[in-house]
Design a protein around this motif. Structure first.
Motif, mmCIF file in Angstrom:
data_model
loop_
_atom_site.group_PDB
_atom_site.id
_atom_site.type_symbol
_atom_site.label_atom_id
_atom_site.label_comp_id
_atom_site.label_asym_id
_atom_site.label_seq_id
_atom_site.Cartn_x
_atom_site.Cartn_y
_atom_site.Cartn_z
ATOM 1 N N GLY A 279 103.926 29.536 33.931
ATOM 2 C CA GLY A 279 102.988 28.714 33.203
ATOM 3 C C GLY A 279 101.726 29.487 32.851
ATOM 4 N N ASP A 280 100.689 28.745 32.446
ATOM 5 C CA ASP A 280 99.435 29.364 32.036
ATOM 6 C C ASP A 280 98.503 29.552 33.236
ATOM 7 O OD1 ASP A 280 100.452 29.275 29.509
ATOM 8 O OD2 ASP A 280 99.359 27.450 28.933
ATOM 9 N N TYR A 281 97.603 30.486 33.050
ATOM 10 C CA TYR A 281 96.629 30.832 34.086
ATOM 11 C C TYR A 281 95.246 30.503 33.539
ATOM 12 C CZ TYR A 281 93.771 34.104 36.906
ATOM 13 O OH TYR A 281 92.803 34.678 37.700
ATOM 14 N N MET A 282 94.503 29.647 34.233
ATOM 15 C CA MET A 282 93.202 29.181 33.770
ATOM 16 C C MET A 282 92.087 29.918 34.512
ATOM 17 S SD MET A 282 94.437 27.047 31.637
ATOM 18 C CE MET A 282 92.938 26.253 31.066
ATOM 19 N N VAL A 283 91.208 30.542 33.742
ATOM 20 C CA VAL A 283 90.085 31.285 34.313
ATOM 21 C C VAL A 283 88.792 30.603 33.887
ATOM 22 C CG1 VAL A 283 88.897 33.501 34.439
ATOM 23 C CG2 VAL A 283 91.385 33.437 34.227
ATOM 24 N N LYS A 284 87.975 30.246 34.850
ATOM 25 C CA LYS A 284 86.659 29.655 34.579
ATOM 26 C C LYS A 284 85.586 30.671 34.946
ATOM 27 C CE LYS A 284 83.696 25.702 35.606
ATOM 28 N NZ LYS A 284 83.558 24.426 36.350
ATOM 29 N N VAL A 285 84.749 30.995 33.970
ATOM 30 C CA VAL A 285 83.679 31.964 34.222
ATOM 31 C C VAL A 285 82.392 31.217 34.541
ATOM 32 C CG1 VAL A 285 84.750 33.704 32.766
ATOM 33 C CG2 VAL A 285 83.067 32.146 31.776
ATOM 34 N N LEU A 286 81.611 31.803 35.406
ATOM 35 C CA LEU A 286 80.328 31.233 35.812
ATOM 36 C C LEU A 286 79.236 32.241 35.467
ATOM 37 C CD1 LEU A 286 81.448 29.993 39.363
ATOM 38 C CD2 LEU A 286 81.404 28.673 37.241
ATOM 39 N N PRO A 287 78.599 32.102 34.288
ATOM 40 C CA PRO A 287 77.553 33.062 33.914
ATOM 41 C C PRO A 287 76.393 33.013 34.909
ATOM 42 C CG PRO A 287 78.255 31.758 32.022
ATOM 43 C CD PRO A 287 78.835 31.115 33.242
ATOM 44 N N THR A 288 75.988 34.161 35.356
ATOM 45 C CA THR A 288 74.888 34.240 36.320
ATOM 46 C C THR A 288 73.784 35.125 35.755
ATOM 47 O OG1 THR A 288 75.906 36.135 37.452
ATOM 48 C CG2 THR A 288 76.468 33.947 38.270
ATOM 49 N N PHE A 289 72.557 34.723 36.019
ATOM 50 C CA PHE A 289 71.385 35.470 35.558
ATOM 51 C C PHE A 289 70.527 35.812 36.774
ATOM 52 C CE2 PHE A 289 72.788 32.858 32.053
ATOM 53 C CZ PHE A 289 72.733 33.718 30.965
ATOM 54 N N PRO A 290 69.743 36.874 36.658
ATOM 55 C CA PRO A 290 68.872 37.214 37.788
ATOM 56 C C PRO A 290 67.910 36.074 38.080
ATOM 57 C CG PRO A 290 68.987 39.028 36.215
ATOM 58 C CD PRO A 290 69.652 37.849 35.578
ATOM 59 N N PRO A 291 67.696 35.746 39.351
ATOM 60 C CA PRO A 291 66.796 34.631 39.673
ATOM 61 C C PRO A 291 65.354 34.901 39.254
ATOM 62 C CG PRO A 291 67.406 35.858 41.654
ATOM 63 C CD PRO A 291 68.254 36.382 40.546
ATOM 64 N N LYS A 292 64.948 36.145 39.231
ATOM 65 C CA LYS A 292 63.584 36.484 38.840
ATOM 66 C C LYS A 292 63.602 37.875 38.227
ATOM 67 C CE LYS A 292 58.829 36.748 40.531
ATOM 68 N NZ LYS A 292 57.937 36.636 41.712
ATOM 69 N N GLU A 293 63.176 37.970 36.921
ATOM 70 C CA GLU A 293 63.218 39.242 36.240
ATOM 71 C C GLU A 293 62.085 40.143 36.726
ATOM 72 O OE1 GLU A 293 63.280 36.366 34.767
ATOM 73 O OE2 GLU A 293 65.323 36.246 33.971
ATOM 74 N N ASP A 294 62.368 41.422 36.779
ATOM 75 C CA ASP A 294 61.313 42.381 37.120
ATOM 76 C C ASP A 294 60.608 42.791 35.831
ATOM 77 O OD1 ASP A 294 63.035 44.123 35.840
ATOM 78 O OD2 ASP A 294 63.819 45.005 37.681
#
Length: 341
Positions: A279-294
């Protein structure tokens, strides 16, 4: 029972040797045991056979013709087939692709020779009670004596010996070795039955209960859909970059799309049925960003914003450029009445 009747009961003559007597007795016991023979007089015939055999053995032991062989009770009736159930743990990849395993173990059953008692009965008299089945025990400071059943012979006066077939354990453990092919698509809890095999004059069938080990990356839903949740760099997601994605076949490249969080990889999932297509394979991405930019990231973001704004202003078809023009016209419309007043 006299001697002549004893030999006739076993179908032998007095010149038969010990080996012939024992073999004949075993054959008759196997044929007339009530658990195997449904004849109405099977029980009575068994009693006569055993009585005749014991009479001949006692007679020969008394004549000093050699050591008495171990008298083996009637063998336990065999069931047509015994089923042995064991659990087999597979990885998720093994369940997806199928695998071959070599299984080793033991089939355990009650010893036929001693019926699980761990000992055999000899024709000789018990040495502890001298064949009486009871021993005397002093009571009331030795003034009176009482009798109790002999522990060594169980109270029947005959000598006991550890069963040689099972070393006195009462059970027989028969090793087995089976090479098993697990088809692709087996699920957790599936039962696989193997063809019966014969061990120690018994027929055994092996039933395997499948357990799929938890996986550190993939999860298998109850509906059979293979899923994975993986964090990705938020900026790479926004830019539509390529990332490495784990699959049951190994790592492969997948291009991100900032308009999508769930991606379908066709034919890379779990088989829809044993030996069926995947069958098919489902991939869920979770975009992450730095909590505090330097500061360095802040400066790079300011440059990115400035360049994208300049590019939008030069391209009049861009929504941002169109919005800026509308805002200018609106601001200008607000200032014109004030100047006329």
């Amino acid at each position: 029972m006299d001697t002549q009747a004893a030999y006739e009961e076993l179908g032998l003559t007095p010149d038969a040797n010990d080996v012939e007597i024992k073999a004949t007795w075993r054959r008759l016991v196997a044929a007339w045991h009530p658990d195997r023979n449904a004849a109405p007089d099977a029980g009575r015939r068994m009693q006569r056979i055993n009585k005749a055999y014991q009479h001949i053995r006692q007679l020969r032991d008394g004549e000093g013709e050699g050591d008495s062989p171990t008298a083996t009770p009637a063998p336990e009736p065999e069931s047509p087939k015994k089923t042995h159930v064991r659990k087999v743990r597979l990885t998720l990849e093994e369940a997806i692709h199928g695998c071959t395993r070599t299984l080793r173990g033991h089939f355990t059953h009650t010893c036929n020779a001693c019926l699980g008692k761990g000992q055999g009965v000899l024709a000789k008299a018990c040495g502890t009670c001298r064949g009486s089945g009871a021993v005397k025990k002093a009571a009331l400071f030795g003034w009176l004596w009482s009798e109790e059943a002999c522990v060594d012979c169980g109270g029947d006066g005959r000598q006991r010996a550890p069963c040689e077939a099972c070393d006195g354990s009462g059970e027989r453990a028969v090793p087995y070795r089976r090479r098993v092919r697990f088809p692709a698509g087996v699920r957790d809890g599936h039962l696989l039955s193997l063809p019966a095999s014969r061990h120690d004059d018994r027929e055994y069938s092996l039933e395997l209960q499948v357990e799929i080990e938890p996986h550190p990356v993939f999860t298998l839903d109850g509906d059979g859909i293979l899923r994975c949740e993986m964090p990705v760099n938020g900026y790479a997601w926004m830019a539509g970059r390529w990332v490495e994605v784990p699959t049951p076949d190994g790592v492969q490249q997948m291009r991100l799309n900032r308009d999508a969080l769930i991606y379908r990889l066709r034919g890379k999932g779990f088989p829809s049925a044993p030996r069926g297509p995947r069958g098919d394979y489902m991939v869920k991405v979770l975009p992450t960003f730095p909590p505090k930019e330097d500061p360095t990231q802040e400066a790079l973001l300011d440059q990115l914003i400035a360049r994208s704004t300049t590019a939008a202003e030069t391209d009049r078809s861009q929504p941002l450029a169109q919005w800026q023009r509308r805002m200018k016209r609106w601001n200008a419309s607000k200032k014109e009445p004030e100047q006329g007043h």
